[in-house]
Design an enzyme around this catalytic site. Sequence first.
Site, PDB file in Angstrom:
ATOM      1  N   GLY A 156      12.853  44.305  27.958  1.00  0.00           N
ATOM      2  CA  GLY A 156      12.247  44.767  26.703  1.00  0.00           C
ATOM      3  C   GLY A 156      10.786  45.089  26.979  1.00  0.00           C
ATOM      4  O   GLY A 156      10.378  45.267  28.130  1.00  0.00           O
ATOM      5  N   ARG A 157      10.000  45.116  25.906  1.00  0.00           N
ATOM      6  CA  ARG A 157       8.586  45.486  26.066  1.00  0.00           C
ATOM      7  C   ARG A 157       7.864  44.564  27.046  1.00  0.00           C
ATOM      8  O   ARG A 157       7.106  45.012  27.908  1.00  0.00           O
ATOM      9  CB  ARG A 157       7.866  45.384  24.726  1.00  0.00           C
ATOM     10  CG  ARG A 157       8.322  46.337  23.685  1.00  0.00           C
ATOM     11  CD  ARG A 157       7.501  46.121  22.419  1.00  0.00           C
ATOM     12  NE  ARG A 157       8.143  46.708  21.270  1.00  0.00           N
ATOM     13  CZ  ARG A 157       9.088  46.120  20.549  1.00  0.00           C
ATOM     14  NH1 ARG A 157       9.481  44.900  20.851  1.00  0.00           N
ATOM     15  NH2 ARG A 157       9.632  46.735  19.529  1.00  0.00           N
ATOM     16  N   ILE A 158       8.108  43.255  26.909  1.00  0.00           N
ATOM     17  CA  ILE A 158       7.368  42.306  27.743  1.00  0.00           C
ATOM     18  C   ILE A 158       7.849  42.379  29.197  1.00  0.00           C
ATOM     19  O   ILE A 158       7.036  42.397  30.131  1.00  0.00           O
ATOM     20  CB  ILE A 158       7.463  40.869  27.181  1.00  0.00           C
ATOM     21  CG1 ILE A 158       6.882  40.827  25.758  1.00  0.00           C
ATOM     22  CG2 ILE A 158       6.732  39.879  28.089  1.00  0.00           C
ATOM     23  CD1 ILE A 158       7.109  39.525  25.008  1.00  0.00           C
ATOM     24  N   THR A 236       8.761  32.537  29.811  1.00  0.00           N
ATOM     25  CA  THR A 236       7.854  32.649  28.658  1.00  0.00           C
ATOM     26  C   THR A 236       8.633  33.141  27.436  1.00  0.00           C
ATOM     27  O   THR A 236       8.025  33.632  26.490  1.00  0.00           O
ATOM     28  CB  THR A 236       6.706  33.646  28.947  1.00  0.00           C
ATOM     29  OG1 THR A 236       7.281  34.866  29.438  1.00  0.00           O
ATOM     30  CG2 THR A 236       5.710  33.112  29.942  1.00  0.00           C
ATOM     31  N   SER A 237       9.970  33.033  27.476  1.00  0.00           N
ATOM     32  CA  SER A 237      10.761  33.582  26.358  1.00  0.00           C
ATOM     33  C   SER A 237      11.094  32.483  25.350  1.00  0.00           C
ATOM     34  O   SER A 237      10.303  32.233  24.439  1.00  0.00           O
ATOM     35  CB  SER A 237      12.018  34.276  26.888  1.00  0.00           C
ATOM     36  OG  SER A 237      12.881  33.361  27.538  1.00  0.00           O
ATOM     37  N   ARG A 238      12.213  31.815  25.548  1.00  0.00           N
ATOM     38  CA  ARG A 238      12.567  30.669  24.711  1.00  0.00           C
ATOM     39  C   ARG A 238      13.174  29.606  25.625  1.00  0.00           C
ATOM     40  O   ARG A 238      13.961  29.920  26.526  1.00  0.00           O
ATOM     41  CB  ARG A 238      13.599  31.064  23.651  1.00  0.00           C
ATOM     42  CG  ARG A 238      13.025  31.826  22.464  1.00  0.00           C
ATOM     43  CD  ARG A 238      12.083  30.967  21.611  1.00  0.00           C
ATOM     44  NE  ARG A 238      11.566  31.679  20.467  1.00  0.00           N
ATOM     45  CZ  ARG A 238      10.422  32.357  20.427  1.00  0.00           C
ATOM     46  NH1 ARG A 238       9.661  32.438  21.518  1.00  0.00           N
ATOM     47  NH2 ARG A 238      10.026  32.946  19.317  1.00  0.00           N
ATOM     48  N   GLU A 267      10.336  21.429  21.566  1.00  0.00           N
ATOM     49  CA  GLU A 267       8.874  21.602  21.517  1.00  0.00           C
ATOM     50  C   GLU A 267       8.304  20.852  20.330  1.00  0.00           C
ATOM     51  O   GLU A 267       8.847  20.992  19.232  1.00  0.00           O
ATOM     52  CB  GLU A 267       8.529  23.091  21.414  1.00  0.00           C
ATOM     53  CG  GLU A 267       8.948  23.846  22.670  1.00  0.00           C
ATOM     54  CD  GLU A 267       8.707  25.353  22.594  1.00  0.00           C
ATOM     55  OE1 GLU A 267       8.133  25.822  21.599  1.00  0.00           O
ATOM     56  OE2 GLU A 267       9.113  26.052  23.533  1.00  0.00           O
ATOM     57  N   HIS A 286       3.616  26.573  24.984  1.00  0.00           N
ATOM     58  CA  HIS A 286       4.029  27.754  24.213  1.00  0.00           C
ATOM     59  C   HIS A 286       2.805  28.547  23.719  1.00  0.00           C
ATOM     60  O   HIS A 286       2.602  28.705  22.508  1.00  0.00           O
ATOM     61  CB  HIS A 286       4.930  27.354  23.022  1.00  0.00           C
ATOM     62  CG  HIS A 286       5.822  28.490  22.568  1.00  0.00           C
ATOM     63  ND1 HIS A 286       7.086  28.297  22.059  1.00  0.00           N
ATOM     64  CD2 HIS A 286       5.617  29.826  22.550  1.00  0.00           C
ATOM     65  CE1 HIS A 286       7.608  29.469  21.739  1.00  0.00           C
ATOM     66  NE2 HIS A 286       6.732  30.415  22.038  1.00  0.00           N
TER      67      HIS A 286
END
Length: 335
Positions: A156-158, A236-238, A267, A286
């Site tokens: 995706g974008r990231i 760095t996603s979930r 978290e 996060h």
Amino acid sequence: MKPKVYVTRRIPETGLRILGEYCEVVYRDEFAPPTRDELLDAIENVDAIYCTLSEVIDKEVINRAGRLRVIGTMSVGVDHIDVEHATRKGIYIVYTPGVLTETVADHAWALLLAAARRIAEADSYVRRGDWRIAWAPTMMLGYDVYGKTLGIIGLGRIGQAVARRAKGFDMKIFYYDIVRRRDLEEELGIEYAPLEKLLMDSDYVSIHVPLTPETRKLIGDRELKLMKRTAILVNTSRGPVIDQKALVKALKEGWIAGAGLDVFEKEPIDPDDPLLKLENVVLTPHIGSASHETRNKMAELTAVGIIKVLKGEKPENLLNPEAANIRPLSEVKVL
Ligand code: GLV
């Protein structure tokens, strides 16, 4: 009468200012998110909720908010919202795609480099006073990044922004996604690979998928065993995209060399979580999108999106245009 918006917690000033120009703002000026009961109590008579990814906006919350027209979440991830249910009820959702892309990509790279070169471990070593020999040929050896192979899961974008940065490190870049993006392959200098091949051939693996039933525990025992023993995994996603128990085992037993994690199954992480005992992992709380600039942009985009819906206009950051089948924007108009 002005529409009423409930802001679940402290947000950048700019978001509040924008909301305040058009709405009656019920502002919960607290660092921490509201408890479930507080949230349920606060939303009964509001037209809009401005929330973050910490508040679970499920069926019960949505049903309780009888007047609700729009949910604005200051996040790009929407796994905390029952999107289907909101859409079925004609409730619009706005979120923050685009504005955090580069910041999260920077953070993924920060974790990658930190894990590769053992930055967090070395920093503690110096602070603890353990650095007693000035220089040693075998001290704190890490792994090179330049010229190595990077595997990006989720283009995706990231994911794309992470790939662009990798070009500067002259890396070979594989990507895996459920949709092959032939249109981007040449431009980004990337090559599609099935997940197994990507895991087997990459020195660094960075995850950039949303959390969905399909991506939950995408990386478990089997996948970690496929990776190189010298590989580093970055997330760095979930958190739930990785089976954290399996990852701890992999890091302890040396199936992989290290990890850089910004997200976790739970978290905040429990103080007795075994990850905290491991030296070959770099942990951040996060904060992927946590730059001054980006958090201001996220607050602004969320607020503007909410206002647009309340004005009966289509916002650029609308997640669920299908909500219009139930309640057209013209009928939402309260401003
Ligand atoms: C952060 O994790 C976000 O979804 O914006």
